[in-house]
Design a protein around this motif. Structure first.
Motif, short mmCIF file in Angstrom:
data_model
loop_
_atom_site.label_atom_id
_atom_site.label_comp_id
_atom_site.label_asym_id
_atom_site.label_seq_id
_atom_site.Cartn_x
_atom_site.Cartn_y
_atom_site.Cartn_z
N TYR A 1 40.01 25.93 157.12
CA TYR A 1 40.14 27.25 157.68
C TYR A 1 40.44 27.55 158.99
O TYR A 1 41.07 28.61 159.27
N ASN A 2 39.43 26.99 159.81
CA ASN A 2 39.26 27.64 160.90
C ASN A 2 40.31 26.95 162.12
O ASN A 2 40.69 27.55 163.05
N MET A 3 40.90 25.83 161.53
CA MET A 3 42.11 25.38 162.30
C MET A 3 43.38 25.83 162.30
O MET A 3 44.17 25.46 162.82
N ALA A 4 43.53 26.41 161.08
CA ALA A 4 44.71 26.96 160.52
C ALA A 4 45.45 27.86 161.59
O ALA A 4 46.51 27.70 162.05
N ASP A 5 44.78 28.97 161.68
CA ASP A 5 45.26 29.97 162.96
C ASP A 5 45.64 29.34 164.24
O ASP A 5 46.73 29.53 164.71
#
Length: 451
Positions: free
Chosen positions: A34-38
């Motif tokens: 989730y944190n890596m996606a953006d």
């Protein structure tokens, strides 16, 4: 219940640790993705200024999460105690208070951000190259603030009544929605940081909608009805007394990130972008070890309560061994794959050069950082609130911020890059001293009760 008793008291320690920790490790893996996606999809635009803008505004997003945790963790704790005391109506009052409290505070914080946007952007270190992108990102995040806080709060509230599965499903819906929308909005529509912010907000709206449907279908013993809203009878103070310490770590982490970005910003926008990418990569090492150690907290708590020091120490030692092995394997992987990882986020020569050095610096504590999380969760399991709070805020606040400032003065950019591992090692030493001291006191009480 018998299965739990067997797991806590009799199951072989490796089996007990695996049973408790594997679900939390998987949950943390979802958080990593989730944190890596953006950052990953914004990196595909090839614009390091957009990557830097998201790195700069992430601490503000984390403040929404922290305030959501204030109601979520504080509310969950108060609800589980009320249900244990068979005070069903009180549990309903608490959940309704957390519902409207999180939405109301979300609206207030969003308005403050929108009104004072320019001042906040300067305060967090946005330069003339990044301020436009940072404003776009933060504007949409502000509008979504109430949903971010509600989704964060109710992911925890549901666990308070034992609905862990529904809590996980809501979390997954939000995460998957965000990950699906990121490439569409950032790359296909070409909206860049605006697309990333919209994907994040819609993901949180989807999670909020799932939690709302859970209540509307009458599946919950709790309430979000306005008629059940109540602040008195120690409801607000009860939520805040647990929620504020729990959210303090997130808020300090945001402050530390702002200080770090300001220090890096003194050397240009590229180091800010590079550190943003390096920290996202390093989440794999940190969060998986947090998952391992958070999983064993109920085992520690049960055996501490039962006075079974022998089994407590077996769990402690075995988990410590697992944490060091996991940390070492992940560290070796990170060092060998560092160029590929940075390049996967953004193919910019300067960002890659800085990023590779930063990944190596962050890995200096990788093999042993799990010991810190093991000590924190062991102390929390024993119910020692103050020592656990001190340790939790040391790594990202009490020690990290002074290390950034001091090392920046002494060694310039090199010093800033190595501030995190320096804070990690100081925190580990303090954690081991505190944790072993509490375990020795347990032994002392055992001897007293025997005599």
């Amino acid at each position: 219940m018998n299965t739990n008793k067997y797991l806590f008291e009799e199951a072989p320690v490796p089996k007990a640790v695996a049973t408790m920790s594997i679900p939390t490790i998987i949950s943390m893996l979802v958080v990593v993705i989730y944190n890596m996606a953006d950052t990953f999809f914004i990196g595909q635009t090839g614009d390091p200024m957009q990557v830097a803008a998201v790195s700069l505004t992430t601490p503000i997003f984390m403040i929404f999460m922290a305030l959501g945790n204030l109601f979520g963790i504080g509310g969950s704790s108060a609800i589980s105690r009320a249900l244990g005391e068979k005070k069903q109506h009180r549990a309903k009052h608490i959940s309704s208070f957390c519902c409207y409290g999180s939405l109301g505070l979300g609206v207030i914080v969003a308005l403050l951000l929108l009104i004072f946007m320019n001042g906040i952007l300067k305060l967090i270190g946005a330069s003339e190259n990044t301020i436009g992108f940072a404003r776009d990102y933060l504007t949409y995040i502000s509008f979504g603030g109430p949903f971010i806080m509600f989704a964060t709060a109710f992911g925890n509230i549901l666990r308070g009544e034992g609905a862990a599965r529904e809590s996980m499903i809501g979390n997954l819906i939000g995460t998957v929605t965000n990950i699906i929308l990121d490439p569409v909005m950032i790359l296909v529509f070409g909206w860049g940081v605006t697309g990333a912010a919209l994907a994040t907000v819609i993901g949180n709206m989807a999670a909020s909608a799932f939690y709302l449907m859970y209540f509307l279908r009458g599946r919950s013993s709790l309430s979000i009805r306005i008629q059940d809203f109540q602040m008195g009878d120690r409801i607000a103070s009860g939520v805040a007394s647990i929620g504020i310490p729990a959210s303090l770590n997130n808020i300090l982490m945001s402050c530390a990130n702002i200080v770090l970005n300001l220090a890096l910003g003194g050397y240009g926008d590229t180091p800010v972008a590079a550190m943003g990418v390096a920290l996202k990569s390093n989440m794999l090492v940190v969060l998986l070890q947090i998952g391992l150690c958070a999983g064993i907290q109920p085992l520690i708590g049960y055996n501490y309560g039962a006075g079974n020091k022998k089994r407590l120490m077996q769990v402690f030692r075995f988990t410590g061994l697992c944490a060091v092995c996991m940390g070492t394997i992940l560290t070796v992987f990170m060092i060998f794959a560092r160029r590929f990882l940075i390049q996967a986020f953004i193919n910019d020569t300067d960002v890659i050069t800085y990023g590779m050095q930063m990944v190596v610096a962050l890995q200096l504590s990788g093999p042993v950082i799990g010991i810190l999380f093991l000590c924190i969760n062991t102390i929390q399991g024993m119910g020692k609130a103050l020592p656990s709070l001190i340790l939790t805020i040391c790594r990202q606040g009490l020690l990290f911020i002074p290390f950034i400032l001091i090392l920046n003065q002494l060694f310039k950019l090199e010093g800033v890059i190595y501030a995190q591992p320096a804070a990690d090692y100081a925190s580990i030493v303090l954690a081991v001293i505190l944790c072993l001291g509490i375990i020795r006191k347990m032994e002392h009480h055992e001897h007293e009760s025997d005599s």
